[in-house]
Design a protein around this motif. Structure first.
Motif, PDB file in Angstrom:
ATOM      1  N   TYR A  91       0.820  -1.222   0.000  1.00 11.56           N
ATOM      2  CA  TYR A  91       0.000   0.000   0.000  1.00 11.56           C
ATOM      3  C   TYR A  91       0.851   1.267   0.000  1.00 11.56           C
ATOM      4  O   TYR A  91       0.640   2.172  -0.816  1.00 11.56           O
ATOM      5  N   SER A  92       1.795   1.376   0.912  1.00 15.80           N
ATOM      6  CA  SER A  92       2.543   2.621   1.068  1.00 15.80           C
ATOM      7  C   SER A  92       3.586   2.841  -0.012  1.00 15.80           C
ATOM      8  O   SER A  92       4.046   3.968  -0.217  1.00 15.80           O
ATOM      9  N   TYR A 196       0.329  -1.858  10.643  1.00 17.60           N
ATOM     10  CA  TYR A 196      -0.382  -0.616  10.941  1.00 17.60           C
ATOM     11  C   TYR A 196       0.604   0.377  11.561  1.00 17.60           C
ATOM     12  O   TYR A 196       0.708   0.481  12.782  1.00 17.60           O
ATOM     13  N   ILE A 198       1.061   3.721  10.023  1.00 16.65           N
ATOM     14  CA  ILE A 198       0.884   5.024   9.375  1.00 16.65           C
ATOM     15  C   ILE A 198       0.419   6.008  10.434  1.00 16.65           C
ATOM     16  O   ILE A 198      -0.657   5.879  11.012  1.00 16.65           O
ATOM     17  N   MET A 200       0.235  10.167  12.175  1.00 22.64           N
ATOM     18  CA  MET A 200      -0.530  11.388  11.924  1.00 22.64           C
ATOM     19  C   MET A 200      -0.089  12.093  10.651  1.00 22.64           C
ATOM     20  O   MET A 200      -0.854  12.829  10.044  1.00 22.64           O
ATOM     21  N   THR A 201       1.133  11.869  10.228  1.00 12.61           N
ATOM     22  CA  THR A 201       1.633  12.504   9.006  1.00 12.61           C
ATOM     23  C   THR A 201       1.126  11.813   7.748  1.00 12.61           C
ATOM     24  O   THR A 201       1.299  12.325   6.646  1.00 12.61           O
ATOM     25  N   GLY A 202       0.528  10.653   7.916  1.00 12.55           N
ATOM     26  CA  GLY A 202       0.074   9.884   6.765  1.00 12.55           C
ATOM     27  C   GLY A 202       1.165   9.046   6.145  1.00 12.55           C
ATOM     28  O   GLY A 202       0.954   8.410   5.108  1.00 12.55           O
ATOM     29  N   LYS A 203       2.335   9.004   6.762  1.00  9.20           N
ATOM     30  CA  LYS A 203       3.469   8.256   6.241  1.00  9.20           C
ATOM     31  C   LYS A 203       3.684   6.982   7.050  1.00  9.20           C
ATOM     32  O   LYS A 203       3.512   6.974   8.273  1.00  9.20           O
ATOM     33  N   SER A 204       4.095   5.940   6.372  1.00  7.22           N
ATOM     34  CA  SER A 204       4.418   4.681   7.030  1.00  7.22           C
ATOM     35  C   SER A 204       5.861   4.711   7.504  1.00  7.22           C
ATOM     36  O   SER A 204       6.768   4.981   6.715  1.00  7.22           O
ATOM     37  N   HIS A 210      -0.007   0.087   6.147  1.00  6.93           N
ATOM     38  CA  HIS A 210      -1.378   0.098   5.625  1.00  6.93           C
ATOM     39  C   HIS A 210      -2.239   0.866   6.624  1.00  6.93           C
ATOM     40  O   HIS A 210      -2.092   0.687   7.831  1.00  6.93           O
ATOM     41  N   PRO A 211      -3.169   1.696   6.172  1.00  4.69           N
ATOM     42  CA  PRO A 211      -4.029   2.419   7.118  1.00  4.69           C
ATOM     43  C   PRO A 211      -5.065   1.515   7.759  1.00  4.69           C
ATOM     44  O   PRO A 211      -5.448   0.488   7.196  1.00  4.69           O
TER      45      PRO A 211
END
Length: 219
Positions: A91-92, A196, A198, A200-204, A210-211
């Protein structure tokens, strides 16, 4: 892959799938608790089995048939005898800026094969995709490579719920089929589990995260 290594038939996959989802008596999917589709491809990427858990073909998302096949195709295509990637692990890496950006364009769905035959037969032993080369790339949870001891024999794709729920159900189905002897993977546990991480920045933080869906993915 020698044909003798591949023993999953429609009855075996359907039994494992029904035991793994909420509507047919299994545990919570970890998402919306929908009915589900599953597909299995062999190591050559040929679709071997497609099934669903509902009483009728429309009891689960119709679009998830193609997604399940695409997930199986992806997990098989990007896993090796010595190392497994689940579709959740991709995903990332796939969005713009990721190290696998462009992956989604590499194996487009063959719509002629995917939607051939009588739709009323989809998900049955007479599904027209059975015996045909799978296609499509999917980079969210639900696709897992299948390992029989030290041999990769193909892959499983599950779809019909949130992507987190799909991964949970696929994990259970693979275990039920006893094809979960994963030799190595990207996670700290050295397997192909969903990660899991990811924030607060949206980065893994790992690059393979994966969100969460915000529902019951940890069930």
């Amino acid at each position: 892959m020698p044909a003798a290594h591949f023993t999953i038939d429609h009855r075996a996959l359907l039994k494992a799938l029904r035991a793994s989802v909420k509507p047919s008596g299994g545990p919570s999917n970890g998402g919306l608790d929908n009915n589900m589709w599953a597909a299995v491809v062999d190591r050559q990427g040929v679709t071997r089995v497609i099934c669903y858990t509902g009483e009728n073909v429309g009891d689960q998302w119709p679009g998830s048939r193609a997604i399940a096949i695409g997930k199986a195709n992806t997990a098989n295509a990007l896993s090796l005898p010595t190392f497994a990637f689940s579709t959740a692990n991709l995903y990332s890496a796939a969005p713009p800026g990721g190290f696998l950006f462009g992956l989604l364009a590499t194996n487009p769905i063959d719509t002629v094969a995917m939607y051939a035959g009588d739709p009323a037969q989809y998900g049955t032993p007479h599904d027209a995709m059975t015996g045909n080369k799978a296609s499509g790339v999917v980079v969210f949870g639900g696709g897992l490579a299948l390992y029989d001891r030290d041999t990769i024999v193909g892959a499983l794709g599950v779809s019909g719920d949130t992507s987190c729920g799909d991964h949970n159900v696929a994990w259970r189905v693979r275990k039920s089929l006893r094809l979960d002897k994963v030799p190595a993977g990207i996670t700290a546990e050295n397997n192909d589990a969903i990660i899991y991480d990811i924030g607060m920045t949206g980065k893994s933080s790992s690059g393979y995260g994966h969100p969460k869906s915000g529902l019951k993915e940890d069930d």
